[in-house]
Design a protein around this motif. Structure first.
Motif, PDB file in Angstrom:
ATOM      1  N   ALA A 191       0.885  -1.090   0.067  1.00 22.65           N
ATOM      2  CA  ALA A 191       0.018   0.000  -0.007  1.00 22.65           C
ATOM      3  C   ALA A 191       0.938   1.255  -0.020  1.00 22.65           C
ATOM      4  N   TRP A 192       0.286   2.222  -0.785  1.00 26.21           N
ATOM      5  CA  TRP A 192       1.158   3.660  -0.582  1.00 26.21           C
ATOM      6  C   TRP A 192       1.057   4.065   0.846  1.00 26.21           C
ATOM      7  N   PRO A 193       2.142   4.403   1.397  1.00 24.82           N
ATOM      8  CA  PRO A 193       3.357   5.179   0.705  1.00 24.82           C
ATOM      9  C   PRO A 193       4.342   4.129   0.869  1.00 24.82           C
ATOM     10  N   ILE A 194       4.192   2.784   1.140  1.00 29.77           N
ATOM     11  CA  ILE A 194       5.441   1.861   0.877  1.00 29.77           C
ATOM     12  C   ILE A 194       6.024   1.998  -0.334  1.00 29.77           C
ATOM     13  N   PRO A 195       5.470   1.979  -1.436  1.00 26.22           N
ATOM     14  CA  PRO A 195       6.208   2.100  -2.815  1.00 26.22           C
ATOM     15  C   PRO A 195       7.063   3.376  -2.640  1.00 26.22           C
ATOM     16  N   SER A 196       6.904   4.549  -1.996  1.00 31.66           N
ATOM     17  CA  SER A 196       7.757   5.718  -2.073  1.00 31.66           C
ATOM     18  C   SER A 196       9.045   5.330  -1.355  1.00 31.66           C
ATOM     19  N   TYR A 197       9.115   4.356  -0.774  1.00 31.62           N
ATOM     20  CA  TYR A 197      10.476   3.988   0.090  1.00 31.62           C
ATOM     21  C   TYR A 197      11.531   2.889  -1.077  1.00 31.62           C
ATOM     22  N   PHE A 198      10.815   2.785  -2.166  1.00 31.66           N
ATOM     23  CA  PHE A 198      11.683   1.985  -2.899  1.00 31.66           C
ATOM     24  C   PHE A 198      12.384   2.730  -3.944  1.00 31.66           C
ATOM     25  N   VAL A 199      13.375   3.424  -3.591  1.00 29.33           N
ATOM     26  CA  VAL A 199      13.974   4.612  -4.343  1.00 29.33           C
ATOM     27  C   VAL A 199      14.344   4.107  -5.802  1.00 29.33           C
ATOM     28  N   ALA A 200      14.823   2.825  -5.796  1.00 27.91           N
ATOM     29  CA  ALA A 200      15.419   2.618  -7.202  1.00 27.91           C
ATOM     30  C   ALA A 200      14.413   2.276  -8.123  1.00 27.91           C
ATOM     31  N   LEU A 201      12.727   2.054  -7.642  1.00 29.03           N
ATOM     32  CA  LEU A 201      11.918   1.736  -8.472  1.00 29.03           C
ATOM     33  C   LEU A 201      10.835   2.948  -8.612  1.00 29.03           C
ATOM     34  N   ARG A 202      11.421   3.973  -8.280  1.00 32.87           N
ATOM     35  CA  ARG A 202      10.465   5.111  -8.230  1.00 32.87           C
ATOM     36  C   ARG A 202       9.939   5.432  -9.584  1.00 32.87           C
ATOM     37  N   HIS A 231      -0.610   1.906  -5.408  1.00 31.73           N
ATOM     38  CA  HIS A 231      -0.285   0.870  -4.796  1.00 31.73           C
ATOM     39  C   HIS A 231       0.383  -0.133  -5.621  1.00 31.73           C
ATOM     40  N   ALA A 232       1.241  -0.709  -5.259  1.00 35.96           N
ATOM     41  CA  ALA A 232       2.067  -1.757  -6.327  1.00 35.96           C
ATOM     42  C   ALA A 232       1.909  -3.165  -5.815  1.00 35.96           C
ATOM     43  N   GLU A 259      14.187  -8.280  -4.406  1.00 37.20           N
ATOM     44  CA  GLU A 259      14.928  -7.595  -3.223  1.00 37.20           C
ATOM     45  C   GLU A 259      13.971  -6.330  -2.905  1.00 37.20           C
ATOM     46  N   PHE A 260      12.828  -6.288  -3.171  1.00 40.38           N
ATOM     47  CA  PHE A 260      11.994  -5.355  -2.448  1.00 40.38           C
ATOM     48  C   PHE A 260      10.703  -5.837  -1.544  1.00 40.38           C
ATOM     49  N   THR A 261      10.776  -7.086  -1.812  1.00 40.24           N
ATOM     50  CA  THR A 261       9.822  -7.770  -1.090  1.00 40.24           C
ATOM     51  C   THR A 261      10.178  -8.556   0.212  1.00 40.24           C
ATOM     52  N   TRP A 262       9.109  -9.178   0.849  1.00 40.15           N
ATOM     53  CA  TRP A 262       9.348  -9.748   2.009  1.00 40.15           C
ATOM     54  C   TRP A 262      10.202  -8.890   3.013  1.00 40.15           C
ATOM     55  N   ASN A 263      11.245  -9.386   3.710  1.00 39.44           N
ATOM     56  CA  ASN A 263      11.625  -8.544   4.894  1.00 39.44           C
ATOM     57  C   ASN A 263      12.536  -7.256   4.174  1.00 39.44           C
ATOM     58  N   HIS A 264      12.942  -7.552   2.699  1.00 36.52           N
ATOM     59  CA  HIS A 264      13.493  -6.382   2.228  1.00 36.52           C
ATOM     60  C   HIS A 264      12.521  -5.085   2.032  1.00 36.52           C
ATOM     61  N   THR A 265      11.288  -5.346   2.183  1.00 37.13           N
ATOM     62  CA  THR A 265      10.537  -4.179   2.048  1.00 37.13           C
ATOM     63  C   THR A 265      10.745  -3.227   3.176  1.00 37.13           C
ATOM     64  N   THR A 266      10.677  -4.127   4.540  1.00 37.77           N
ATOM     65  CA  THR A 266      11.179  -3.428   5.737  1.00 37.77           C
ATOM     66  C   THR A 266      12.367  -2.633   5.748  1.00 37.77           C
ATOM     67  N   LEU A 267      13.356  -3.356   5.200  1.00 43.05           N
ATOM     68  CA  LEU A 267      14.670  -2.894   4.966  1.00 43.05           C
ATOM     69  C   LEU A 267      14.596  -1.585   4.313  1.00 43.05           C
ATOM     70  N   HIS A 268      13.939  -1.561   3.137  1.00 45.54           N
ATOM     71  CA  HIS A 268      14.059  -0.239   2.335  1.00 45.54           C
ATOM     72  C   HIS A 268      13.098   0.970   2.936  1.00 45.54           C
ATOM     73  N   ALA A 269      12.006   0.517   3.613  1.00 47.23           N
ATOM     74  CA  ALA A 269      11.374   1.507   4.694  1.00 47.23           C
ATOM     75  C   ALA A 269      12.455   2.094   5.413  1.00 47.23           C
ATOM     76  N   VAL A 307       4.374  -2.285   7.611  1.00 42.19           N
ATOM     77  CA  VAL A 307       5.257  -1.385   8.089  1.00 42.19           C
ATOM     78  C   VAL A 307       4.504  -0.686   8.891  1.00 42.19           C
ATOM     79  N   ILE A 308       5.213  -0.591  10.321  1.00 42.81           N
ATOM     80  CA  ILE A 308       4.588   0.380  11.372  1.00 42.81           C
ATOM     81  C   ILE A 308       5.395   1.677  11.575  1.00 42.81           C
ATOM     82  N   ARG A 309       4.534   2.548  11.745  1.00 37.10           N
ATOM     83  CA  ARG A 309       5.202   3.772  12.517  1.00 37.10           C
ATOM     84  C   ARG A 309       5.155   3.688  13.792  1.00 37.10           C
TER      85      ARG A 309
END
Lengths: 451, 451
Positions: free
Chosen positions: B258-269, B277-278, B319-329, B383-385
């Motif tokens: 869900a947006w804004p998670i995709p905004s954290y994927f700098v290389a995919l922007r 939503h991606a 490498e933008f999925t599973w635990n890497h999603t959190t890593l990028h965030a 991803v939690i604030r």
């Protein structure tokens, strides 16, 4: 345009197609007007005597177009057939005419990783063998794969061995493209791709002559064949569901048969002790070791196992499953018939249990597990001790009243079988490609009853 | 026997293993005492300063046995690690001692059709590459597959890319055999096969040093990588479920963010327009054409597509999925943390919808589809604030109260994470193979609280 059948007129069956192999011998023509509707004591008398006037066996697309053009010119009914291994009488001509036998059009055009392009008359086993040479295989096939053609499978089949992984032929992605010849005044060649293939998929050859198909393949596994026996039927059934749901175990076939069905498998009798219920399985060799643990958990006994390297030796276990189960039963007792049914998702199999106890030996339980919408459920191909049509309908209604879907194999109308409702897209496509209603007339309710 | 931790005593870290590579540099040792528990603001302070005394890097089984024997002799805690890409602090030593780094034991012993035998330190990508040479691939891998070891994945992972087909590592059949070295007075080598592997599977290295594994493989597909964007999150989620349930479409990865998670994927922007939503997907090339129809049905837009032949070029979508999603965030905002959850089967995704609206941007929805008991369900790696521990627990309880399973990544006790209950068989196995309780002490409640 007309929706009433057309009878042969003004044409000579033996000379219409001088360049194309033509069969007029009545014995041969009668044989090539048949399919396995003979499993049904209801359809047998209804379709008795229904034969074509002539069988033509073209060898290429150009000849198919010649046949189509001639049939349109003389308004001759045309019934397309492959090997005739289907049911419902779907390739039995109700109004005579030309039988178009596609079995000589059988070139495998190309096989790439994941996909093959083939002519309609290619045998399933032939495609599977070719695909295996590069590490791929057919996603699914009926138990008749050694003789059945791919065109016939798509026009009249629905799934089979492999459906536990890939669902049914009608599921998006299981058929990539179709080429059809139309029955217009000027026959055309039309290529359908993507969702458009559903306009022709499982339409019993009423709306276009399928000449080529693009079929997705599965990455191949070395399949072992295994028989497991159980003392209790419901334990066998629940074992089947558990194997179907075991995501870490690779399988291709989960067939569960209640005693006395195993007694009909003459060639397998030494592996099927009296009064035991049998699971006939195809499992990847890598999953054989975990299978032993699952079998032990359910108290079953492995009585037979054949590794993939011996696949060509001895009997083929798959040829005792799906519709072949009924074939073997009827080889022993021709009074037997069958049902087709799909149970709703329910891991506890409570409906299977209820029906098993309710009908006893009158409706012998035969389950084939397959995926429907992502969920593994049992399809029933129950073997029935036939008494009367009324009782057969009572049995069918008893199933339907419990939410079990019955693609009734005792009818010869497309929509009365598995579809139940008129497929508007298929009827519209027929309006375009078969404006004179010449193709397999009398089979599509949506066409006969259209405004 | 004792259940209390043992502290180093009577041994010299630098001379204990003269023939084995030993690291004593505190910076290095500290680094090799870490994993990705740092994603958790709860675990960060709890595990701060926890390091081993020495890291040893054996190159073969004989050296592992030497290490085991020495640790037993001197009653030194031993913590086994691979690449340290796991979470929960599972390879953070709570009581110092020896860190056993397995990454130099990395021989692929053999690869056959359907199965591979490897040493524990083999990297997942390395095995995958080798398997692909003969047409096979790993059934599943975490997003860290390029660095993670197979031993670490089995000891501390649970599933990942591929789990949409094969479920979780703990499912019967997804791990065929394990070889472990015991921590007895005379260390032994034990081979576990079949269901027995569960005695050690996902036990965080508390009951035996895994040195070899027999891993089942999947028949390989050419995987395309695809990004699809949607204007509405629930449409994206339902698209994910539909693809998961599409039996005729072959897939390996269905990640919905869900947006804004995709905004954290700098290389995919450039492929992820603002406020969309991606879906990040891996689909077999043969299924790309049907995928277009499915995307159209849901009103999505394909913004990126890479074919299998280009897999090595550019970024790896996985490498933008599973635990890497959190890593990028967290690379963008270190105050972010995450949750792990598994939703119950429900094709309508009503709980996903409720939670999406309930929490808004505080709990950003990240779904990974996987199979559980044969049914495709979404796992949430939300991803939690982060604000406070109390609020985090409130969020967790809100999920659990609705029947959502939460393998809580903010704890460092085995049973408090994904397992919830004591695994008696694993505790009993530890009693045998680690009688002095030296392995990764302080992590297994069932051991600490046993009678």
């Amino acid at each position: 345009m007309t929706s009433t059948p057309i009878t042969p007129n003004d044409w000579d069956t033996s000379t219409l197609f001088p360049e194309i192999e033509t069969i007029t011998d009545p014995v041969q023509v009668t044989k090539l007007s048949q399919d396995y509707h003979t499993f049904s004591p209801i359809l047998q008398p209804k379709l008795a005597g229904k034969t074509g006037d002539v069988v033509v066996r073209p060898v290429n697309e150009a000849q198919v177009i010649q046949v189509a053009a001639a049939c349109v010119k003389y308004k001759i009914p045309l019934t397309v057939r492959g090997a005739g291994t289907g049911n419902y009488g779907q390739c039995v001509p109700l109004h005579g005419g030309v039988i178009l036998d596609m079995t000589r059009i059988q070139e495998i055009l190309w096989v790439k990783p994941g996909v093959a392009r083939v002519e309609a008359g290619v045998k399933l086993a032939q495609l599977d063998k070719k695909a295996r040479e590069i590490g791929w295989e057919m996603r699914m096939a009926p138990s008749t794969y050694r003789t059945a053609t791919i065109g016939g499978f798509i026009a009249g089949g629905s799934g089979g061995i492999g459906s536990i992984n890939y669902g049914l032929l009608g599921d998006r992605g299981n058929l990539l493209a179709l080429k059809v010849i139309t029955m217009e005044d000027q026959p055309r060649v039309i290529e359908l791709r993507g969702d458009d293939v559903q306009k022709v998929n499982h339409a019993w050859g009423v709306n276009g002559i399928i000449t080529e198909l693009e079929i997705p393949l599965a990455a191949a596994y070395p399949w072992a064949e295994i028989i497991v026996t159980f003392h209790d039927f419901m334990t066998a059934a629940k074992f089947g569901q558990a194997l179907a749901d075991a995501d870490g175990m690779i399988k291709k076939l989960i067939c569960i048969t209640a005693w006395p069905i195993p007694s009909y498998f003459v060639a397998l009798r030494s592996y099927l002790p009296d009064n035991t219920h049998a699971a006939l399985l195809m499992v990847s060799e890598t999953s054989l070791e975990p299978l032993q643990d699952l079998v032990a958990e359910f108290g079953g006994k492995i009585t037979y196992q054949k590794l993939a390297q011996d696949a060509g030796k001895g009997f083929h276990l798959a040829e005792f499953t799906w519709n072949h189960t009924t074939l073997h039963a009827r080889n022993v007792d021709t009074s037997l018939t069958y049902l087709q049914s799909v149970f709703p998702p329910d891991k506890s199999l409570s409906l299977v249990e209820e029906l098993y106890h309710h009908f006893g030996d009158e409706v012998m339980m035969h389950l084939e597990f397959l995926r429907v919408g992502g969920i593994a459920v049992p399809a029933g191909l129950q073997v029935i001790r036939f008494t009367t049509e009324e009782r057969l309908n009572e049995i069918i209604h008893y199933h339907e009243a419990r939410g079990i879907f019955v693609p009734n194999p005792h009818v010869h109308i497309l929509e009365d079988g598995g579809r139940k409702t008129v497929d508007v897209a298929q009827v519209k496509f027929k309006e375009m490609v078969d404006p004179y209603g010449l193709m397999n007339p009398g089979k599509m309710r949506g066409w006969m009853e259209r405004a």
